[in-house]
Every structure is written in structure tokens, then in C-alpha cells.
Design an enzyme around this catalytic site. Structure first.
Site: not given
Length: 378
Positions: A46, A98, A170
Site C-alpha cells: 500500500r 465526465y 484532467d
């Protein structure tokens, strides 16, 4: 070094012991310590994994940043970035974006005290007018989804600096191959790596890059704390895909321009959205700031009944959500990818009941055109 070369070389330096050209998949959850208080640099997957690290280093190089971060999905990557903010903060957002991002903002993070204003980020005055005293960031899609509008990123960067805002870009539709937002003034880039970066519709992933060391430390803290990290196998798949990013996008774009030009001439098509067409309102600006126009096309058919016909009659082009893979995909944004955008906003933006979105793949362009022709005319 050219970005195509950098992409091919991702991971090549990792396995110095055996000289493996392909980065190994370090499919392990944990790592042995060489001694008390000692570490190999990896302790628990992780927190860090060599396969994921190779991907993170690779996207940072391609984007011109100081550090990259890999997440389980693109939405997990955006979620990780929203951890940078606190209750009461406000973010100005591209209005034509989006639907899943809109859902995350409006239905998840609103309940934690973040607020969002949606504006046309191609209109600098509208962006500035939306800024409040509590505004902390501007979130833009460099090429919007699905209507393919392109904003002036250096102008937005200058505005963000002047008003003390983070600029988050983005860049999924363009990738670092076609545009590097950090070089144009953005503070952070984010990608759905599921799309063009991985490129084969076979894995999920999200990537983040920043060029600010202090931001990198904060992003890593939240990435490690929340734990929505990308697994080693998926990291390997995205590395493999990124190695061919340049050659794929060259073919994607070549096909897209031919198809957009053909669609423009078809009597059943009333409008074509593709920035590579000279008459697109953002064509000249995008030509100055990007290395290409991407391979997404949105187009409107002349009546709603034709939507289902096209979706079901195309053979080579699959009726499926997502985008950016080598296979061509077509979808109906109003009821699929953008259903979570409020109906009144969809109507104002032009996300209507005759709009289709086409992700152009790397098949032969003549075959794709013939597939669209028989679907439109059959």
C-alpha cells in the site's frame, strides 16, 4: 529525449540483478526488512511497490513533474486529490465534463462540505466571475467530455496564480504525448489511465502528477492513508500499454480526422464536434498549445430514432462505455456516461438525445467508415 523514447524505456532500469527488459510484477503484499530499523525502501505494498513505483516514475517523467502517483481507478485518483481540501472550500469546475466526476463532486463530496461551481472554462471572464473568497482550486478537463471544448490553459494558469488557486488539469483525452499541462502552468495533472495510457481496454487505473514537491508530499500522505492504490499486475499492464502510446495515438488521430471529415459530409449527420476540423471554434488555440487533436469525436444524427439504429448496427465499432483503447467504441452520453449530470445542464450544454460519442480506435479507417455508413443508411 523525446516522449516516445521515454515511454518505451519505462521500467527498463528496475531489474539490475537479472537484466530483465520487462519490469517484473512484484506480486507481494509485504517486504522483508534487512535488519532492525532498516528497510529496502519498500515495506508494504500500500505504501510502495516496485512495479507501481516504475509506473509512477514513468508518468512523472512523461508529464515533466517531480512525482507521480498511481491509483486503483481514475475516480480514485480524483478522490485522492479532493483530500487536499477541507469543509467549506469551493472549487470551480469545467461544466462540460465526465458525468462520473460530476457525480463524485455533487453526490459524494458535497456531503463533506465541499462546494462546486460549473462554468464554461473556455470563457476566462466566466471563470473569474465564479471565484469566491473560499475558492481553493480550478478543476478543468483539457479537452472536455463529450463536447471536446479546449480551454486556454496558460490563461487559466495565470488567473489561478493571481487568485491563489490550485490548477488541476484532467488530461485523459490528450495524454502527455499530445499536451503537458504542467509546462503550461497547471499544478497537478490527473488521468484515467484506463483510457489511452493503458490503451487496451483490459485494466483500470488512475494517475496523478505534480511539479511541486510540497504538494507531492501531501498527495502521497493521502494516497498512503486512504489506500486506493493500483495493484502490481495492473501497474504492469499500464506500463506495457504506455510503451506504445506514441504510435497508437498517431494512428488514433489519423483515423479520427478521416472519420470526422467523412461524417461532416453525411446527410444524416447534423453536427460534428472534433477539434481537428479547421472550423471547430478551438482549433487554432489547440494547434498552438497541443501536439495534436486527440481521437474522440462527438456527432449528432438528424433524428433520435437513428441513435439506436447506429448503436446496434455497427459491427466493428462496439456499443460500449469507456474510450481510448485500440478498439473503436461508441456510446450515447445522455443515458450512459453523462446521465448523472442534471438534465437542465445537459440540455444547455448540448448533451442531447441525438448526440453520440465515438472513441476512434486503430483499425483501418476505411473499414470504420464503412461500418458507420452501413449503420447510418441500413
Amino acid at each position: 529525449m523525446q516522449i516516445t523514447t521515454q515511454a518505451v524505456q519505462i521500467g527498463l532500469e528496475w531489474d539490475t540483478r537479472t537484466g530483465s527488459v520487462a519490469i517484473p510484477i512484484y506480486q507481494t503484499a509485504t517486504f522483508r526488512h534487512p535488519g532492525l530499523g532498516q528497510s529496502t525502501g519498500f515495506d508494504y505494498t500500500r505504501s510502495g511497490n516496485p512495479t507501481r513505483q516504475a509506473l509512477e516514475d514513468g508518468i512523472a517523467r512523461l508529464d515533466g513533474g517531480v512525482r507521480g502517483f498511481a491509483y486503483a481507478t481514475g475516480m480514485a485518483a480524483i478522490t485522492g486529490l479532493l483530500m487536499l481540501f477541507k469543509a467549506g472550500d469551493h472549487i470551480v469546475v469545467t461544466e462540460d465534463l465526465y458525468g462520473g466526476t460530476c457525480r463524485l463532486f455533487n453526490q459524494v463530496f458535497n456531503q463533506f462540505g465541499l462546494s462546486f461551481s460549473y462554468v464554461d472554462t473556455t470563457d476566462l471572464a466566466a471563470v473569474e466571475a465564479a471565484i469566491r473568497p473560499e475558492t481553493r482550486a480550478l478543476f478543468v478537463e483539457t479537452l472536455t467530455n463529450p463536447l471536446l471544448k479546449f480551454a486556454d490553459l496558460p490563461a487559466l494558469a495565470e488567473l489561478s496564480r493571481r487568485r491563489g488557486l490550485l490548477l488541476i488539469a484532467d488530461n485523459t483525452f490528450l495524454t502527455p504525448y499530445l499536451m503537458r499541462p504542467l509546462e503550461l502552468g497547471a499544478d497537478i495533472t490527473v488521468y484515467s489511465a484506463t483510457k489511452y495510457l493503458a490503451g487496451h481496454n483490459d485494466t483500470l487505473g488512475g494517475l496523478v502528477v505534480t511539479n511541486r514537491p510540497e504538494l507531492a508530499e501531501r498527495i502521497y500522505f493521502y494516497q498512503n492513508s486512504v489506500g486506493a492504490v493500483l495493484a502490481p499486475q495492473d501497474s504492469w499492464l499500464i506500463i506495457r500499454g504506455m510503451k506504445t502510446l506514441g504510435v497508437r495515438l498517431d494512428r488514433h488521430q489519423e483515423n479520427a480526422l478521416r472519420i470526422a471529415t467523412w461524417l461532416e459530409q453525411h446527410p444524416r449527420i447534423s453536427k460534428v464536434h472534433y477539434p481537428g476540423l479547421p472550423q471547430h471554434p478551438d482549433h487554432a488555440l489547440m494547434k498552438r498549445q497541443a501536439r495534436g487533436f486527440g481521437a474522440m469525436i462527438a456527432f449528432e444524427v438528424d433524428k433520435h430514432a437513428l441513435v439506436e439504429q447506429v448503436l446496434l448496427k455497427t459491427g466493428l465499432i462496439s456499443f460500449a462505455e469507456s474510450l481510448g483503447g485500440v478498439e473503436s467504441l461508441i456510446t450515447f452520453p445522455e443515458v450512459q456516461t453523462h446521465a448523472d449530470i442534471p438534465a437542465e445542464l445537459r440540455a444547455r450544454l448540448g448533451i442531447n438525445n441525438v448526440l453520440l460519442r465515438l472513441s476512434v480506435g486503430i483499425e483501418d479507417a476505411d473499414d470504420l467508415i464503412e461500418d458507420l455508413r452501413q449503420a447510418l443508411e441500413g
